[in-house]
Design a protein around this motif. Structure first.
Motif, PDB file in Angstrom:
ATOM      1  N   ASP A 299       0.852  -1.076  -0.089  1.00  0.00           N
ATOM      2  CA  ASP A 299      -0.072  -0.021   0.430  1.00  0.00           C
ATOM      3  C   ASP A 299       0.923   1.594  -0.281  1.00  0.00           C
ATOM      4  O   ASP A 299       1.813   1.401   0.462  1.00  0.00           O
ATOM      5  CB  ASP A 299      -0.969  -0.011   1.647  1.00  0.00           C
ATOM      6  N   ARG A 300       0.726   2.144  -1.171  1.00  0.00           N
ATOM      7  CA  ARG A 300       1.838   3.367  -1.056  1.00  0.00           C
ATOM      8  C   ARG A 300       0.800   4.578  -0.894  1.00  0.00           C
ATOM      9  O   ARG A 300       1.453   5.317  -1.233  1.00  0.00           O
ATOM     10  CB  ARG A 300       2.300   2.952  -2.440  1.00  0.00           C
ATOM     11  N   SER A 301      -0.312   4.424  -0.482  1.00  0.00           N
ATOM     12  CA  SER A 301      -1.352   4.877  -0.643  1.00  0.00           C
ATOM     13  C   SER A 301      -0.933   6.388   1.057  1.00  0.00           C
ATOM     14  O   SER A 301      -0.050   5.733   1.510  1.00  0.00           O
ATOM     15  CB  SER A 301      -3.383   4.814  -0.008  1.00  0.00           C
TER      16      SER A 301
ATOM     17  N   ARG B 214       0.770  -1.079 -11.171  1.00  0.00           N
ATOM     18  CA  ARG B 214       0.742   0.017  -9.746  1.00  0.00           C
ATOM     19  C   ARG B 214      -1.441  -0.040 -10.126  1.00  0.00           C
ATOM     20  O   ARG B 214      -1.712   0.085 -11.596  1.00  0.00           O
ATOM     21  CB  ARG B 214       0.500   1.375 -10.182  1.00  0.00           C
ATOM     22  N   VAL B 215      -1.915  -0.164  -9.197  1.00  0.00           N
ATOM     23  CA  VAL B 215      -3.089   0.553  -8.885  1.00  0.00           C
ATOM     24  C   VAL B 215      -3.733   1.117  -8.765  1.00  0.00           C
ATOM     25  O   VAL B 215      -3.286   1.705  -7.591  1.00  0.00           O
ATOM     26  CB  VAL B 215      -3.810  -0.765  -8.845  1.00  0.00           C
ATOM     27  N   ALA B 216      -4.352   2.145  -9.180  1.00  0.00           N
ATOM     28  CA  ALA B 216      -4.800   3.561  -8.691  1.00  0.00           C
ATOM     29  C   ALA B 216      -5.969   4.003  -8.405  1.00  0.00           C
ATOM     30  O   ALA B 216      -7.233   3.274  -9.433  1.00  0.00           O
ATOM     31  CB  ALA B 216      -3.996   4.648  -8.782  1.00  0.00           C
TER      32      ALA B 216
ATOM     33  N   ILE C 297      -4.779   1.958 -13.597  1.00  0.00           N
ATOM     34  CA  ILE C 297      -4.023   0.762 -13.535  1.00  0.00           C
ATOM     35  C   ILE C 297      -2.544   0.542 -15.073  1.00  0.00           C
ATOM     36  O   ILE C 297      -3.012   0.698 -16.181  1.00  0.00           O
ATOM     37  CB  ILE C 297      -4.753  -0.591 -14.277  1.00  0.00           C
ATOM     38  N   HIS C 298      -1.235   0.634 -14.218  1.00  0.00           N
ATOM     39  CA  HIS C 298      -0.002   0.708 -15.605  1.00  0.00           C
ATOM     40  C   HIS C 298       0.818  -0.458 -15.057  1.00  0.00           C
ATOM     41  O   HIS C 298       1.313  -0.778 -13.187  1.00  0.00           O
ATOM     42  CB  HIS C 298       0.181   2.272 -14.749  1.00  0.00           C
ATOM     43  N   GLY C 299       0.960  -0.315 -16.285  1.00  0.00           N
ATOM     44  CA  GLY C 299       2.390  -1.772 -15.835  1.00  0.00           C
ATOM     45  C   GLY C 299       3.185  -1.461 -16.988  1.00  0.00           C
ATOM     46  O   GLY C 299       2.961  -1.048 -18.196  1.00  0.00           O
ATOM     47  N   LYS C 300       4.480  -1.204 -15.768  1.00  0.00           N
ATOM     48  CA  LYS C 300       5.667  -1.076 -16.697  1.00  0.00           C
ATOM     49  C   LYS C 300       6.569  -1.929 -17.737  1.00  0.00           C
ATOM     50  O   LYS C 300       5.719  -2.537 -17.698  1.00  0.00           O
ATOM     51  CB  LYS C 300       7.198  -0.788 -15.645  1.00  0.00           C
ATOM     52  N   ALA C 301       7.285  -1.105 -18.657  1.00  0.00           N
ATOM     53  CA  ALA C 301       7.856  -2.145 -19.375  1.00  0.00           C
ATOM     54  C   ALA C 301       8.898  -2.785 -19.140  1.00  0.00           C
ATOM     55  O   ALA C 301       9.513  -2.725 -18.133  1.00  0.00           O
ATOM     56  CB  ALA C 301       8.471  -1.253 -20.401  1.00  0.00           C
ATOM     57  N   THR C 302       9.019  -4.382 -19.048  1.00  0.00           N
ATOM     58  CA  THR C 302       9.988  -4.970 -18.349  1.00  0.00           C
ATOM     59  C   THR C 302      10.279  -6.586 -19.728  1.00  0.00           C
ATOM     60  O   THR C 302      10.251  -5.676 -21.088  1.00  0.00           O
ATOM     61  CB  THR C 302       8.922  -6.479 -18.213  1.00  0.00           C
TER      62      THR C 302
END
Length: 268
Positions: free
Chosen positions: A47-49, A65-67, A79-84
Motif C-alpha cells: 500500500d503506497r497510499s 500499480r493500481v490507483a 492501472i499501469h504496467g511498466k515495460a519489462t
C-alpha cells in the motif's frame, strides 16, 4: 455483566441487513473499492497510499500499480504496467462508476502467472450472447440489453486502443480505455467479468435508480458478509502461497459465494 459481555463478544443474536443483488452488473454502480484493494494486499502488494489521499497499491516487484482517485478529473481507476523484458508499457483507465467486480477482472489477474493458453478477448462476450460487428476500422461487441460495449478501434493516424463502457439514463454510466499494448490476457480477464451474467451485491441505499436493472432483496447477517469477504482474501493468500511454493494452481473464479444467498425477494 452478562449482557455487556455478550455484546462485546458478539454472542447475541445478529440482525440481518438488507442488501440487493443487481443485474446486469455493468450499471450496478461503483461499489466498495476494498473489493479490489484488499485482494491485492492479501496477494502481497504494498500500500503506497498517502494519508487522506487516493488509493495506490504496488506489486512486490514495482512493475504494476493500481490507483483509485474519486476526486480527480476524470477520476476513477488507473492501472499501469511498466515495460519489462517480455511486455511493453501499458495502462488502463476506468471511470468512477465502473463496478469494482469488473475492475477486479483486471486486478485479480495481475498477481497470477500467465496461462499457457492463447487469450481470446472476444470469447467471453460471444459466450454471453453479445452482438459483434465490424465498423470501419473498429471491431465492437455490445451486450444483449445494449447497456455495455467493448471495442477495438484503430484511428486514421495508425493509433489504436481498446474502448469500453456502459450507459443508462440515470447517471450510472462509465467509460474506460486500454492502450493497445495492454496484455491480451488482461483484456480477456476484463471482458469475462464485463460479460458475466452473475449479479453483484449492493447495500441498501447504494442501489442505482435505473430502468435498466433488476434487483432482488436479500437478508444477510454481518457475519455472512464478513465470511464472504474473508473467503476472497483467503483465496488471494492461498494463491500467493502457491506461487511462492512453485505451484501454479489458480484460485476458483466461479460464482460469488452470495449467489445462493437466502431470503431472496424480487424488487424489480
Amino acid at each position: 455483566m452478562t449482557r455487556k459481555r455478550q455484546g462485546q463478544q458478539g454472542w447475541g443474536p445478529e440482525h440481518p441487513e438488507q442488501h440487493y443483488l443487481v443485474q446486469p452488473r455493468t450499471v450496478a454502480g461503483g461499489g466498495d473499492v476494498r473489493h479490489v484493494s484488499e485482494y491485492l494486499r492479501a496477494s502481497g502488494w504494498r500500500d503506497r497510499s498517502k494519508r487522506g489521499g487516493p488509493l495506490l497499491v504496488e506489486s512486490p516487484d514495482r512493475t504494476l500499480r493500481v490507483a483509485y482517485d474519486p476526486h480527480g478529473q476524470p477520476g476513477g481507476w488507473t492501472i499501469h504496467g511498466k515495460a519489462t523484458g517480455s511486455t511493453q508499457e501499458w495502462s488502463a483507465h476506468l471511470g468512477r462508476q465502473t463496478p469494482v467486480e469488473i475492475v477486479a477482472g483486471i486486478t485479480d489477474t495481475l498477481p497470477l502467472p500467465r496461462s499457457a493458453h492463447a487469450p481470446n478477448v472476444w470469447g467471453p462476450l460471444a459466450d454471453g450472447g453479445w452482438h459483434a460487428r465490424f465498423e470501419g476500422n473498429s471491431y465492437s461487441a455490445t451486450s444483449p440489453d445494449g447497456t455495455a460495449w467493448l471495442q477495438y478501434r484503430q484511428e486514421a493516424n495508425g493509433t489504436a486502443l481498446w474502448w469500453t463502457g456502459a450507459t443508462d439514463t440515470r447517471g450510472n454510466s462509465w467509460t474506460g480505455a486500454f492502450t493497445p499494448t495492454t496484455p491480451l490476457h488482461v483484456v480477456q480477464a476484463f471482458s469475462a467479468q464485463l460479460a458475466s451474467p452473475e449479479p453483484v451485491m449492493r447495500p441498501r441505499g447504494r442501489v442505482p435508480h435505473s430502468s435498466k436493472i433488476r434487483t432482488w432483496s436479500v437478508s444477510v447477517t454481518p457475519s455472512q458478509l464478513g465470511a464472504w469477504q474473508q473467503a476472497r482474501i483467503n483465496a488471494a493468500r492461498a494463491a500467493t502461497w502457491a506461487r511462492n511454493s512453485r505451484r501454479t494452481d489458480r484460485p476458483s473464479t466461479s460464482a460469488p459465494p452470495y449467489a445462493n444467498a437466502g431470503s431472496v425477494r424480487t424488487r424489480r
